[in-house]
Write a protein that holds these residues in place. Sequence first.
Motif, mmCIF file in Angstrom:
data_model
loop_
_atom_site.group_PDB
_atom_site.id
_atom_site.type_symbol
_atom_site.label_atom_id
_atom_site.label_comp_id
_atom_site.label_asym_id
_atom_site.label_seq_id
_atom_site.Cartn_x
_atom_site.Cartn_y
_atom_site.Cartn_z
ATOM 1 N N LEU A 1 0.832 -1.186 0.000
ATOM 2 C CA LEU A 1 0.000 0.000 0.000
ATOM 3 C C LEU A 1 0.877 1.251 0.000
ATOM 4 C CD1 LEU A 1 -2.660 -1.100 2.637
ATOM 5 C CD2 LEU A 1 -2.897 -1.113 0.147
ATOM 6 N N THR A 2 0.510 2.217 -0.807
ATOM 7 C CA THR A 2 1.274 3.464 -0.897
ATOM 8 C C THR A 2 1.122 4.273 0.393
ATOM 9 O OG1 THR A 2 0.889 3.536 -3.285
ATOM 10 C CG2 THR A 2 1.633 5.572 -2.223
ATOM 11 N N GLY A 3 2.247 4.676 0.942
ATOM 12 C CA GLY A 3 2.231 5.497 2.144
ATOM 13 C C GLY A 3 2.109 4.728 3.439
ATOM 14 N N VAL A 4 1.977 3.411 3.374
ATOM 15 C CA VAL A 4 1.864 2.586 4.578
ATOM 16 C C VAL A 4 3.240 2.040 4.918
ATOM 17 C CG1 VAL A 4 0.812 0.550 5.611
ATOM 18 C CG2 VAL A 4 -0.515 1.990 4.057
ATOM 19 N N THR A 5 3.648 2.189 6.157
ATOM 20 C CA THR A 5 4.980 1.769 6.578
ATOM 21 C C THR A 5 5.142 0.251 6.527
ATOM 22 O OG1 THR A 5 6.583 1.882 8.391
ATOM 23 C CG2 THR A 5 4.274 1.656 8.992
ATOM 24 N N THR A 6 6.365 -0.160 6.322
ATOM 25 C CA THR A 6 6.714 -1.584 6.396
ATOM 26 C C THR A 6 7.678 -1.864 7.543
ATOM 27 O OG1 THR A 6 8.529 -1.254 4.821
ATOM 28 C CG2 THR A 6 6.378 -1.898 3.913
ATOM 29 N N ASP A 7 7.877 -0.878 8.396
ATOM 30 C CA ASP A 7 8.772 -1.031 9.543
ATOM 31 C C ASP A 7 8.162 -2.033 10.523
ATOM 32 O OD1 ASP A 7 10.446 -0.854 11.698
ATOM 33 O OD2 ASP A 7 10.389 1.325 11.847
ATOM 34 N N PRO A 8 8.837 -3.146 10.806
ATOM 35 C CA PRO A 8 8.259 -4.138 11.719
ATOM 36 C C PRO A 8 8.035 -3.602 13.126
ATOM 37 C CG PRO A 8 10.564 -4.636 11.269
ATOM 38 C CD PRO A 8 10.157 -3.566 10.314
ATOM 39 N N LEU A 9 8.829 -2.621 13.534
ATOM 40 C CA LEU A 9 8.646 -2.047 14.866
ATOM 41 C C LEU A 9 7.315 -1.300 14.950
ATOM 42 C CD1 LEU A 9 9.712 -1.388 17.684
ATOM 43 C CD2 LEU A 9 10.887 0.575 16.687
ATOM 44 N N LEU A 10 7.028 -0.468 13.951
ATOM 45 C CA LEU A 10 5.771 0.278 13.950
ATOM 46 C C LEU A 10 4.575 -0.654 13.772
ATOM 47 C CD1 LEU A 10 6.779 3.407 11.831
ATOM 48 C CD2 LEU A 10 6.630 3.189 14.315
ATOM 49 N N LEU A 11 4.715 -1.642 12.907
ATOM 50 C CA LEU A 11 3.609 -2.574 12.689
ATOM 51 C C LEU A 11 3.374 -3.434 13.928
ATOM 52 C CD1 LEU A 11 4.378 -3.679 9.016
ATOM 53 C CD2 LEU A 11 2.585 -2.126 9.805
#
Length: 299
Positions: free
Chosen positions: A156-166
């Motif tokens: 998804l555009t603009g959605v983070t892929t950082d595992p910490l944030l997710l």
Amino acid sequence: MDLAKAPAARTGTPAAEDGYRPSERRLAHEAYRRSRARRSALIATASTLATAVVLYLLVVNSPGWEVTRRTFFNLDYARQALPEVLKGLRLNLELMLGCGALILVFGLLLAVLRTLRGPVFLPVRLLATAYVDFFLGLPMIICLLVMITGVPALRLTGVTTDPLLLGGAALVLTYSAYVSEVFRSGIESVHPSQRAAARSLGLTNAQAMRYVVLPQAVRRVVPPLLNNLVSLQKDTGLVSIGGAIDAVYAAKIIAARSFNFTPYLVAGLVFIVLTIPLTRFADWLTTRMNRRQLQGGAV
């Protein structure tokens, strides 16, 4: 010292100005209670020490103790792992503080939405109830896996892929459901007469909720909220499944490199050291509030 007040000073009973002196029977009864308390303390201490000695002898005399000691209680690996575990612990603390604040706000919002009155709010109540029911039944580990591995797969555009944030988002989604139930129980524990009195004074429903109901409800649920915070602190270690190097993952790296599991024990002890003060504070606060309720004081 006045002789009339001497027995009271010994027993801790305040003497009245008219020269009141406790009776011999009362003094004997209080002395008996003190002796019973000392006897109970001695018995409890002796039984605890005896149990600890028996457990120690049972463990150290077991056939596999030497292998277990080298694998889990190696001081060299413990000294090597402690700095790395403490470095990763900073990530756990940041997650606990950041997610904890969001969980309190979102959980309170869900609780308020579930307690809205009137048929016009039925869709809102149904949505909030469905959310709480879903995340109360969903295991935490599955929510984390779906968020950490599923969201990046959507691209998804603009959605983070950082595992910490997710991972933090998964904690917020799950714990908000638990916290909302705590807040809702506090809101429903406030007697309806409180809301009726607020309405009779000219307050609207929203003002009655904000100024009358919520302050009482929040004070009543502080101890269970602290218990949820303790659980959140421990569950922050689950974000390591996404590769975030927290205290648990730091211990895993050292254990994988050395084939020794002492780092896991070090990480566990660090979490225990952080958890015990919060748990004892929650117990103390619960006892204090119960005592004030029994005495007729404000909650």
